[in-house]
Design an enzyme around this catalytic site. Structure first.
Site, PDB file in Angstrom:
ATOM      1  N   CYS A  44       0.811  -1.224   0.000  1.00  0.00           N
ATOM      2  CA  CYS A  44       0.000   0.000   0.000  1.00  0.00           C
ATOM      3  C   CYS A  44       0.845   1.275   0.000  1.00  0.00           C
ATOM      4  O   CYS A  44       0.317   2.363  -0.233  1.00  0.00           O
ATOM      5  CB  CYS A  44      -0.943  -0.005   1.198  1.00  0.00           C
ATOM      6  SG  CYS A  44      -1.912  -1.521   1.329  1.00  0.00           S
ATOM      7  N   HIS A  65      -3.550   6.941   1.914  1.00  0.00           N
ATOM      8  CA  HIS A  65      -3.995   5.605   1.537  1.00  0.00           C
ATOM      9  C   HIS A  65      -5.350   5.321   2.170  1.00  0.00           C
ATOM     10  O   HIS A  65      -5.560   5.560   3.362  1.00  0.00           O
ATOM     11  CB  HIS A  65      -2.966   4.573   1.998  1.00  0.00           C
ATOM     12  CG  HIS A  65      -3.443   3.168   1.910  1.00  0.00           C
ATOM     13  ND1 HIS A  65      -4.001   2.644   0.773  1.00  0.00           N
ATOM     14  CD2 HIS A  65      -3.457   2.163   2.835  1.00  0.00           C
ATOM     15  CE1 HIS A  65      -4.333   1.380   0.989  1.00  0.00           C
ATOM     16  NE2 HIS A  65      -4.022   1.069   2.229  1.00  0.00           N
ATOM     17  N   ASN A  71     -10.334  -0.553  -0.212  1.00  0.00           N
ATOM     18  CA  ASN A  71      -8.880  -0.455  -0.130  1.00  0.00           C
ATOM     19  C   ASN A  71      -8.292  -1.028  -1.414  1.00  0.00           C
ATOM     20  O   ASN A  71      -8.388  -2.228  -1.662  1.00  0.00           O
ATOM     21  CB  ASN A  71      -8.400  -1.237   1.097  1.00  0.00           C
ATOM     22  CG  ASN A  71      -6.894  -1.214   1.280  1.00  0.00           C
ATOM     23  OD1 ASN A  71      -6.150  -0.892   0.364  1.00  0.00           O
ATOM     24  ND2 ASN A  71      -6.435  -1.584   2.466  1.00  0.00           N
TER      25      ASN A  71
END
Length: 327
Positions: free
Chosen positions: A114, A254, A284
């Site tokens: 990520c 993020h 996500n």
């Protein structure tokens, strides 16, 4: 070549057409729209049907070139941040390079989960300096749906698919600049978020590791890691830039979990109004989440030329990366 000469010239994003809602997931596992929304902020996510990481990244690269005065042959470097490539080889970046006809471009992938997009900003900058090159495409792209156990409500509800990217040029035109960065890795915590364990099927392997392709995560451990290390990383990058958090116009974080973003805002003592959210629509998307959000904010004119923005990614590794820039 000065650090300040690196500019983001264009943004783009791509996502699958197929939308999966929380209510649909509730028919597949023991969960509900209320349960997912309260704990994550996610309402729906895009899930690939025929799309692949390389096809979405190719779409992003094509859009970026179309927005510029360049052709594919003017691109010197293509980097793709991903933890869900089509193949181990060829790389996604090599596939994109071939698909768009960027015959002169160096191409490589980045696996920092990520944080991959922010790590990529650093690596692209260094590569352009080392090779005295000018034009680069950086993309974060993921097909995380293929890494999910669709019966596990602790992970299956969290993730989505998509890609986003930027066209970077090292030029002295007055269109923003990279200012400072902070990258960190806590490998001793890596076991708290894993995916894609393949094992070794060789008949000569003496230690037969289990085949475990799906996401496994200790949510509490990852939450604790994020709310401690992300504010520290942002503050360290701001200190390098001689800026305060109040001087940042927009924090592009993020999109892991709405609660995490809210806690980071609290730790920085900054209003949530400066922390835009799209996790409700995309879930996500790992390395794709920051560039997808950045593209939306630029297209909506929420981020404008001259704005100071903080990009921060965090997740598997465990890793954190922050970049302060003037857009």
């Amino acid at each position: 070549m000065k650090f300040e000469d690196f500019k983001i010239m264009a943004t783009a994003s791509s996502a699958p057409d197929h939308v999966v809602t929380n209510d649909e997931l509730a028919t597949m596992m023991d969960t509900s729209d209320e349960w997912i929304t309260q704990r994550t902020g996610i309402k729906r996510r895009r899930i690939a049907t025929e799309e692949t990481t390389s096809s979405m990244c190719t779409d992003v690269a094509t859009q970026l070139i179309a927005q510029s005065d360049l052709t594919a042959k003017d691109i010197d470097l293509i980097a793709v941040a991903t933890m869900s490539p089509d193949y181990l080889t060829p790389s996604v970046s090599a596939m994109v390079q071939g698909n768009i006809g960027a015959d002169h471009a160096i191409a490589f992938d980045i696996d920092a989960a990520c944080s991959g997009f922010v790590y990529g900003l650093h690596l692209v900058k260094q590569m352009l300096i080392a090779n005295q090159q000018k034009n680069a495409i950086l993309i974060g792209g993921e097909t995380l749906s293929k890494l999910l156990d669709w019966s596990d409500r602790s992970t299956a509800v969290l993730f989505g698919d998509g890609a986003g990217g930027v066209l970077i040029r090292n030029t002295a035109v007055d269109k923003g600049s990279f200012i400072s960065e902070d990258l960190r890795t806590l490998g001793n915590l890596g076991q708290y978020l894993t995916a894609g364990q393949t094992g070794n099927p060789s008949p000569f392997a003496t230690d037969q590791q289990p085949f475990s392709p799906f996401f496994k995560m200790s949510g509490r451990r990852v939450y604790s890691f994020a709310v401690k290390n992300v504010p520290e990383s942002i503050n360290d990058a701001l200190k390098q830039a001689n800026l305060t958090a109040d001087e940042v116009d927009c924090f592009v974080l993020h999109q892991a979990n709405r609660r995490i973003v809210e806690r980071i805002a609290d730790e920085l003592a900054v209003s949530m109004a400066k922390f835009p959210i799209n996790i409700d629509e995309y879930g996500n998307t790992a390395a794709a989440s920051e560039p997808i959000l950045l593209d939306q904010l630029v297209k909506q004119k929420i981020i404008k030329r001259g704005d100071v923005i903080a990009l921060s990614g965090f997740g598997g590794g465990l890793t954190v990366g922050t970049m302060i820039m003037k857009y």
